[in-house]
Write an enzyme that holds these catalytic residues in place. Structure first.
Site, PDB file in Angstrom:
ATOM      1  N   GLY A 162       0.489  -1.282  -0.224  1.00 32.04           N
ATOM      2  CA  GLY A 162       0.066   0.227  -0.174  1.00 32.04           C
ATOM      3  C   GLY A 162       1.209   1.279  -0.149  1.00 32.04           C
ATOM      4  O   GLY A 162       1.756   1.154   0.156  1.00 32.04           O
ATOM      5  N   ASN A 163       0.229   2.215   0.031  1.00 27.00           N
ATOM      6  CA  ASN A 163       1.107   3.503   0.429  1.00 27.00           C
ATOM      7  C   ASN A 163       0.590   3.980   1.476  1.00 27.00           C
ATOM      8  O   ASN A 163      -0.275   4.188   1.943  1.00 27.00           O
ATOM      9  CB  ASN A 163       0.836   4.234  -0.782  1.00 27.00           C
ATOM     10  CG  ASN A 163      -0.326   4.719  -1.387  1.00 27.00           C
ATOM     11  OD1 ASN A 163      -1.167   5.590  -1.146  1.00 27.00           O
ATOM     12  ND2 ASN A 163      -0.660   4.216  -2.516  1.00 27.00           N
TER      13      ASN A 163
END
Ligand code: CTP
Length: 400
Positions: free
Chosen positions: A209-210
């Site tokens: 993810g980020n």
């Protein structure tokens, strides 16, 4: 207040959610609307006509004839008097009747006689809502010009949890207010916004993810609604509360899911703003079971995700406005201009990681807007709500 002085005909069907009609009447009256309630015969099992007539200040109607007073409730007259007809909650049964022109009670007759806009706010159990028969009825009603106020997701009267809860009265009011506010420049326009990160599953418990929070996209959705647009928000995982008054809230997890929702909603959208931080790569294979730490190291094989914005850009019509974001650490403007051209955008909002105080999680942002024409505008660091306003001003200028 756009709703002041409007006459709202409120239909109430037999549903546990009928209690929310009481609060909706209070909100409508507080904003200066007059309200005439029509209940289906079953609705009185869930909330008393006395409650709704007291709150609305008008006798509640259920049948064609009022035997006590020896009068007839003229459905054509009732329908013509209304500035809007709102049925909240509308049950699966009444939706099916409306969709098929069945006319076995006063509310159905008023619906068939309607000349004003009709808003339908469904409430039912999740399986009833998901049933193909209900979906077909909804689609038929939408095609006939009815406006659907989508149900929310959460605990249901059955004890189950899912989609099917009646929209909150505040959301229903926001829909109506939007509808009547003709002073707003985006009234009648449809907008599609993406927000947040995507999560790409490695196995059932881990993902790539980020740090995107979704704040910029949620601020854009809110601002577009404030300006009168009907907004569909496709959101990756985010802890933010859902903005009030959305036409559609489509939560997704992965880039593939976001692509699917964007493609499904793009054709109808006058305005599309892609602020989501979409993962560029996803695991080639998602393990069906948790990966054990059996070896000293682990190599994950990744494959490219589809570029959603470029996909939409290739389908864009001249009348549609398409806006993207670019997050860059170096050669910022050159990279952003390349993205603008490659993805066929009207303008791109460039975020530089060099700018202090701007970025993913914070409340502020600093963007440089690069237009297709070549004009470059470097804006100051400001709250994301104001950046959203700046972006919307430029969108309005581009609309035909
Ligand atoms: N975007 C998208 N789908 C992807 C990747 C990006 O729709 N798979 C969109 C983003 O929402 C954003 C724009 O494309 O509006 C630019 O995203 P960014 O991450 O800055 O650029 P990329 O095109 O992914 O290129 P790179 O990561 O190589 O800079």
């Amino acid at each position: 207040m756009a709703i002041r002085g409007k006459h709202i005909l409120l239909g109430v069907c037999g549903s546990i959610a009928a209690y929310k009609a009481a609060h909706l009447i209070r909100l409508l009256k507080k904003d200066g609307a007059s309200v005439q309630v029509i209940m289906t015969p079953d609705a009185a099992d869930f909330i008393t006509p006395l409650t709704l007539s007291t709150l609305s200040g008008n006798p509640v109607l259920t049948t064609y004839a009022d035997r006590e007073r020896g009068t007839w409730n003229n459905h054509v007259h009732l329908a013509l008097q209304a500035d809007a007809i709102v049925v909240a909650p509308v049950s699966a049964n009444t939706l099916a009747k409306f969709a098929n022109g069945i006319c076995d009670n006063l509310l159905c007759a008023v619906y068939l006689s309607a000349k004003s806009s009709v808003f339908l706010a469904p409430a039912m159990d999740l399986d009833m809502w998901a049933h193909p028969a209900t979906k077909a009825n909804i689609s038929r009603l939408q095609q006939a010009g009815n406006l659907i106020i989508p149900p929310g997701n959460g605990p249901l009267a059955s004890g189950l949890s899912g989609e099917g809860r009646l929209a909150e009265p505040e959301d229903i009011l926001a829909f109506l207010t939007n509808h009547f506010d003709e002073s707003r420049p985006l009234t009648g326009k449809k907008a599609l916004v993406t927000a947040g990160p995507t999560h790409e599953a490695i196995d059932p418990v881990r993902y790539i993810g980020n740090h995107s929070s979704g704040k910029m996209g949620y601020a854009l959705a809110t601002e577009l609604m404030r300006l009168g647009a009907s907004v569909t928000l496709v959101s990756g995982p985010s802890d933010l509360p859902k903005p009030t008054g959305l036409a559609n809230f489509l939560p997704v997890t992965s880039a593939a899911e976001m692509l699917e929702q964007c493609v499904a909603n793009f054709n109808d959208a006058d305005i599309t703003v892609m602020s989501a931080a979409v993962a560029d790569y996803t695991p080639k294979v998602t393990a069906t079971q948790k990966i054990k730490k059996a070896t000293a190291g682990l190599t994950l094989e990744l494959k490219k995700t589809v570029d959603i914005l470029a996909t939409l850009g290739s389908q864009k019509k001249i009348s549609q406005v398409l806006v993207g974001f670019a997050l860059e650490t170096n050669d910022e403007q050159a990279n952003a201009i390349a993205k603008l051209q490659k993805k066929n955008l009207d303008f791109i909002a460039l975020n530089s990681m060099q700018d202090k105080g701007a970025g993913f999680a914070g409340d502020n942002n600093k963007v440089t807007i690069i237009h297709r024409s070549g004009t470059i505008e470097a804006l100051d660091l400001k709250p994301k709500s104001e950046v959203a306003r700046d972006i919307c001003t430029r969108i309005i200028a581009l609309l035909p």
